[in-house]
Design a protein around this motif. Structure first.
Motif, PDB file in Angstrom:
ATOM      1  N   VAL A 152      31.377  95.286 109.081  1.00 22.80           N
ATOM      2  CA  VAL A 152      30.230  95.485 108.187  1.00 22.80           C
ATOM      3  C   VAL A 152      29.905  94.161 107.509  1.00 22.80           C
ATOM      4  O   VAL A 152      30.798  93.477 106.983  1.00 22.80           O
ATOM      5  N   VAL A 153      28.633  93.807 107.524  1.00 28.75           N
ATOM      6  CA  VAL A 153      28.147  92.609 106.846  1.00 28.75           C
ATOM      7  C   VAL A 153      26.943  92.999 106.002  1.00 28.75           C
ATOM      8  O   VAL A 153      25.954  93.525 106.540  1.00 28.75           O
ATOM      9  N   SER A 154      27.038  92.787 104.686  1.00 30.36           N
ATOM     10  CA  SER A 154      25.941  93.111 103.766  1.00 30.36           C
ATOM     11  C   SER A 154      25.496  94.561 103.908  1.00 30.36           C
ATOM     12  O   SER A 154      24.301  94.867 103.885  1.00 30.36           O
ATOM     13  N   GLY A 155      26.454  95.459 104.086  1.00 30.78           N
ATOM     14  CA  GLY A 155      26.155  96.877 104.180  1.00 30.78           C
ATOM     15  C   GLY A 155      25.651  97.349 105.527  1.00 30.78           C
ATOM     16  O   GLY A 155      25.383  98.536 105.698  1.00 30.78           O
ATOM     17  N   VAL A 156      25.529  96.454 106.504  1.00 33.11           N
ATOM     18  CA  VAL A 156      25.034  96.809 107.841  1.00 33.11           C
ATOM     19  C   VAL A 156      26.204  96.783 108.819  1.00 33.11           C
ATOM     20  O   VAL A 156      26.942  95.786 108.895  1.00 33.11           O
ATOM     21  N   ARG A 157      26.368  97.867 109.574  1.00 36.26           N
ATOM     22  CA  ARG A 157      27.457  97.959 110.544  1.00 36.26           C
ATOM     23  C   ARG A 157      27.088  97.243 111.844  1.00 36.26           C
ATOM     24  O   ARG A 157      25.955  97.334 112.311  1.00 36.26           O
TER      25      ARG A 157
END
Length: 283
Positions: free
Chosen positions: A84-89
């Motif tokens: 997950v990066v900045s809330g995006v999977r």
């Protein structure tokens, strides 16, 4: 970047498929990977780094060395990482270059490196790229680090910490600024430097103006030069003295104007008398 799930197949010491659920492990906070020497602790971190960058840190940096010697002849080495990066999977699947037994007949077949990078969208995963170079750029943009920086800061292989400490100051500065997003502070530093420069220019202009006024004040006071210790108090004293002298001069001028007016009146009277006497003599 926060890893959530890692799946390893025929990788390092793992002959079959092993899964590490980082999300479950991290639910209670910090967690520890422990085990006997050779149990595969470092290989788990190698697999994570390989999934992201296609290489592993330290001496095992060549992907073709990653295939498990214990794997089945036809098993394909692969690593899948959910993160997950900045809330995006995101999900990345990667295979190294490997030599695997042919499905039919004898001999082996060399399989070239492959990668698939997905991003979650609407509850499903969409393919971002299946090209190695594009995937590398995507990962760099997502994590903000090169593989060397990732290995130095996140994984830091055994024995590499001393090398990081001995690195040049500029190298460490660039790495730490990138890691801790120091652009905001660099912007503040630039703004403060700009304001300091502007203030220095303004101070220079004001200093020039003060010097000019001091010299003007010295000229009005009929001094040859401005004293070395001249300041605003000196200028105020000189201005007060000049103001007093100006008041005295104004008073003297007023008195002289009165005397002049009286003399002019006397002169006018004398001229009138002289004119009258002349007219009498003429008559």
């Amino acid at each position: 970047m926060r890893p959530s799930r890692l799946e390893i197949t025929a990788f390092g010491p793992f002959a079959g498929t092993e899964t590490v659920d980082f999300a479950d492990l991290a639910a209670s906070g910090l967690f520890l990977l422990h085990g006997d020497t050779g149990a595969g602790k470092t290989s788990v971190l190698d697999a994570l780094c390989f999934a992201l960058y296609g290489v592993v840190p330290g001496s095992r940096e060549r992907a073709r060395q990653l295939r498990s010697d214990h794997a089945a002849p036809r098993a394909m080495t692969s690593v899948t990482l959910d993160f997950v990066v900045s809330g995006v999977r995101h999900r990345i699947w990667r295979q190294p270059r490997q030599e695997v037994a042919r499905q039919r007949g004898s001999g082996t077949t060399v399989h070239q490196p492959k990668v698939l990078l997905f991003r979650e969208a609407g509850g499903d995963y969409e393919l971002l790229t299946n090209r190695l170079d594009e995937c590398g750029r995507h990962v760099h943009d997502l994590l903000g680090m090169t593989v060397d920086q990732f290995c130095q800061v996140v994984l830091l292989p055994q024995g590499e910490f001393a090398r990081f400490l001995r690195a040049e100051a500029k190298e460490r500065q660039d790495l730490l600024e990138r890691l801790f997003a120091a652009e905001r502070y660099r912007g503040i530093e630039t703004l403060l430097a700009l304001r300091r420069s502007e203030s220095a220019v303004a101070l220079g202009e004001l200093t020039t103006r003060v010097d000019r006024l001091l010299h003007q004040c010295a000229g009005e006071a009929r001094l040859a030069d401005v004293p070395d210790d001249a300041d605003e108090k000196w200028a105020a004293a000189r201005a007060l003295a000049l103001r007093a002298a100006a008041d005295q001069a104004a008073a003297a001028a007023h008195e002289a104007a009165g005397v002049e007016s009286a003399a002019r009146e006397a002169a006018d009277s004398a001229a009138a008398l002289a004119g009258a006497q002349q007219r009498r003599r003429t008559a």
